[in-house]
Design an enzyme around this catalytic site. Structure first.
Site, PDB file in Angstrom:
ATOM      1  N   ARG A  47       0.820  -1.220   0.000  1.00 39.76           N
ATOM      2  CA  ARG A  47       0.000   0.000   0.000  1.00 39.76           C
ATOM      3  C   ARG A  47       0.851   1.266   0.000  1.00 39.76           C
ATOM      4  NH1 ARG A  47      -5.111  -1.960   3.716  1.00 39.76           N
ATOM      5  NH2 ARG A  47      -6.367  -2.582   1.921  1.00 39.76           N
TER       6      ARG A  47
ATOM      7  N   LYS B 259     -19.672 -16.734   0.692  1.00 37.81           N
ATOM      8  CA  LYS B 259     -21.114 -16.566   0.864  1.00 37.81           C
ATOM      9  C   LYS B 259     -21.781 -15.781  -0.256  1.00 37.81           C
ATOM     10  CE  LYS B 259     -20.788 -15.750   5.724  1.00 37.81           C
ATOM     11  NZ  LYS B 259     -21.306 -14.650   6.516  1.00 37.81           N
TER      12      LYS B 259
ATOM     13  N   GLY C 250     -10.439  -8.667  -1.306  1.00 36.10           N
ATOM     14  CA  GLY C 250      -9.178  -8.834  -0.594  1.00 36.10           C
ATOM     15  C   GLY C 250      -8.589 -10.233  -0.737  1.00 36.10           C
TER      16      GLY C 250
ATOM     17  N   GLY D 214     -13.339  -4.121   0.388  1.00 34.74           N
ATOM     18  CA  GLY D 214     -14.727  -3.666   0.551  1.00 34.74           C
ATOM     19  C   GLY D 214     -15.103  -2.593  -0.453  1.00 34.74           C
TER      20      GLY D 214
HETATM   21  P1  ADP Z   1     -12.954 -11.728  -1.390  1.00 32.67           P
HETATM   22  O1  ADP Z   1     -12.231 -11.281  -0.145  1.00 32.67           O
HETATM   23  O2  ADP Z   1     -12.033 -11.866  -2.569  1.00 32.67           O
HETATM   24  O3  ADP Z   1     -14.161 -10.892  -1.689  1.00 32.67           O
HETATM   25  P2  ADP Z   1     -14.464 -13.711   0.064  1.00 32.67           P
HETATM   26  O4  ADP Z   1     -14.038 -13.094   1.360  1.00 32.67           O
HETATM   27  O5  ADP Z   1     -15.864 -13.576  -0.361  1.00 32.67           O
HETATM   28  O6  ADP Z   1     -13.485 -13.233  -1.134  1.00 32.67           O
HETATM   29  O7  ADP Z   1     -14.172 -15.276   0.085  1.00 32.67           O
HETATM   30  C1  ADP Z   1     -12.955 -15.836   0.436  1.00 32.67           C
HETATM   31  C2  ADP Z   1     -13.129 -17.009   1.353  1.00 32.67           C
HETATM   32  O8  ADP Z   1     -14.002 -17.977   0.793  1.00 32.67           O
HETATM   33  C3  ADP Z   1     -11.828 -17.709   1.557  1.00 32.67           C
HETATM   34  O9  ADP Z   1     -11.478 -17.600   2.930  1.00 32.67           O
HETATM   35  C4  ADP Z   1     -12.101 -19.141   1.169  1.00 32.67           C
HETATM   36  O10 ADP Z   1     -11.501 -20.095   2.036  1.00 32.67           O
HETATM   37  C5  ADP Z   1     -13.597 -19.239   1.258  1.00 32.67           C
HETATM   38  N1  ADP Z   1     -14.127 -20.324   0.420  1.00 32.67           N
HETATM   39  C6  ADP Z   1     -14.015 -20.492  -0.902  1.00 32.67           C
HETATM   40  N2  ADP Z   1     -14.573 -21.657  -1.304  1.00 32.67           N
HETATM   41  C7  ADP Z   1     -15.073 -22.244  -0.197  1.00 32.67           C
HETATM   42  C8  ADP Z   1     -15.771 -23.485   0.052  1.00 32.67           C
HETATM   43  N3  ADP Z   1     -16.064 -24.326  -0.943  1.00 32.67           N
HETATM   44  N4  ADP Z   1     -16.115 -23.749   1.324  1.00 32.67           N
HETATM   45  C9  ADP Z   1     -15.814 -22.895   2.326  1.00 32.67           C
HETATM   46  N5  ADP Z   1     -15.181 -21.722   2.148  1.00 32.67           N
HETATM   47  C10 ADP Z   1     -14.797 -21.402   0.905  1.00 32.67           C
HETATM   48 MG    MG Z   2     -12.690 -11.593   1.941  1.00 34.45          MG
END
Ligand code: ADP
Ligand code: MG
Length: 391
Positions: free
Chosen positions: A36, A197, A348, A371
């Site tokens: 950063r 999610k 992230g 975010g």
């Molecule tokens: P980002 O930060 O890129 O927006 P998210 O925070 O939504 O992504 O998602 C990342 C998390 O999702 C990771 O910690 C990963 O372990 C989890 N994840 C991905 N696939 C699965 C799965 N099949 N079951 C449980 N957790 C999962």
């Molecule tokens: Mg995340």
């Protein structure tokens, strides 16, 4: 971009107040990742080269409105000085008489770092008097803190009410690339979504579903779609409260939406777990889906062929555990090798997955704001961007 930037304003001889996102990870006072800080160097160098005096504002961590010495920006000022190759003065606070005197005494080409804005409870409340005190330190406000742009705080939004406000280069780049995903994308335009999610991403799905040509879904998010199709998911992460929404989305998206055809399942949430690849269908009790399978990777690769714009948010599996990182890394490599596509990574965990896969520099843009990039992709107006003057 229709916002003014530091190129559109005369900075010569001015005291420039710049909001940066220097919220770096620290371990016992040592910076563990200076990305950063490095990301702000082009903006900082440009401002100094224009003959301005620079005052830098940032938050660090979550001091909850109190002075926490371990969350001082002093190590950040020291690292910035090393990277710039010139001294960076450190202020004892971000407002007050002593800081005002330091700001007044600052000469063109010099840099002053203010102390953590979140040491004051007024920062997160966007208190107008606190914002006015911050603004009084400079003559021009440069907002380069994309990572904080989805929050309306005093140091990124409040200040702008008192000073001419323009974007820095990092903010400009983020807006430039992310708006290619939300306005007139070059087609074919493919969106890849994953992560844990649906409920975290529902706004992104709804906003991009209408704009994209195809929507590829992986990660834990796909499980809830499978549950909506009536499949038994064993011990997989399923969001019961989002099953109905998933059903609606399946209906609305039709064949635009592409789901995995196979999955890597495991008998525990652990690196040592037993693993199996199964076609999508019933997941046995006690087992859970932790990654997309090889056939799904092929299917996604085929869907991505010829793409001109790709947005990716959310890993395809639990990439933090090495045995379940293959799907995510494979998708990262496919994106890295697309010949004619603008590839944009938001979120992230997605950004760290692309770095871990070793292909971050092959992407057109890896957003620095988790975010903030999600809020942007949802189509929201980000308050930190809204305050920047239009061209
Ligand atoms: P980002 O930060 O890129 O927006 P998210 O925070 O939504 O992504 O998602 C990342 C998390 O999702 C990771 O910690 C990963 O372990 C989890 N994840 C991905 N696939 C699965 C799965 N099949 N079951 C449980 N957790 C999962
Ligand atoms: Mg995340």
């Amino acid at each position: 971009m229709n916002k003014k930037t530091i190129r559109d304003i005369d900075l010569q001889g001015k005291r420039v107040l710049m909001r940066a996102d220097l919220n770096v990870p620290l371990k016992e006072g040592v910076i563990t990742d200076d990305t950063r800080i490095r990301a702000e160097l082009p903006t900082i160098r440009y401002i100094l080269d224009q003959g301005a005096a620079l005052i830098v504002l940032s938050h660090l961590g979550r001091p909850k409105g109190k002075v926490k010495p371990e969350l001082s920006l002093k190590p950040v000022a020291e690292r910035l000085a090393e990277l710039l190759g010139q001294p960076v003065k450190m202020a004892p606070d971000c407002v007050g008489a002593e800081v005002e005197a330091m700001a007044q005494a600052l000469k063109p080409g010099e840099v002053l770092m203010l102390e953590n804005t979140r040491f004051h409870p007024e920062e997160k409340k966007n208190d107008p008097e606190f914002a006015r005190q911050l603004a009084s330190l400079g003559e021009i406000f440069v907002n380069d803190a994309f990572g904080t742009a989805h929050r309306a705080h005093a140091s990124n939004v409040g200040v702008a009410h008192y000073l001419p406000t323009v974007a820095g280069f990092l903010m400009e780049k983020e807006i430039d690339f992310l708006s290619r995903a939300t306005e007139n994308p070059e087609r074919p335009y493919i969106v890849i979504l994953g992560g844990a999610k649906i409920s975290d991403k529902i706004g992104v799905i709804r906003n991009l579903m209408g704009k994209a040509d195809k929507l590829l879904i992986g990660g834990g998010m796909a499980n809830t779609f499978f549950a909506a199709q009536g499949l038994e998911m064993g011990d997989s992460l399923v969001e019961e409260s989002a099953v109905e929404t998933a059903r609606e989305l399946l209906e609305a998206a039709g064949d635009k939406l592409i789901l995995p055809v196979d999955a890597v399942i495991a008998d525990a949430f652990s690196e040592e777990a037993q693993r199996r690849v199964i076609p999508v269908g019933t997941v046995p009790p006690g087992w859970r889906i932790l990654d997309i399978g090889p056939k799904t990777v092929e299917r996604f690769a085929a869907a991505l062929r010829g793409a001109r714009t790709v947005v990716w948010n959310g890993p395809m599996g639990v990439f933090e555990l090495e045995p379940f990182a293959q799907g995510t890394f494979a998708v990262a490599r496919i994106l890295a090798e697309l010949p004619d596509a603008i590839t944009i990574i938001g979120g992230g965990d997605s950004a760290s997955a692309v770095k871990k896969a070793g292909v971050a520099d092959k992407m057109s843009h890896v957003s620095t704001g988790g975010g903030a990039s999600l809020a942007f992709l949802e189509g929201k107006v980000l308050p930190g961007i809204a305050v920047i003057e239009d061209k």
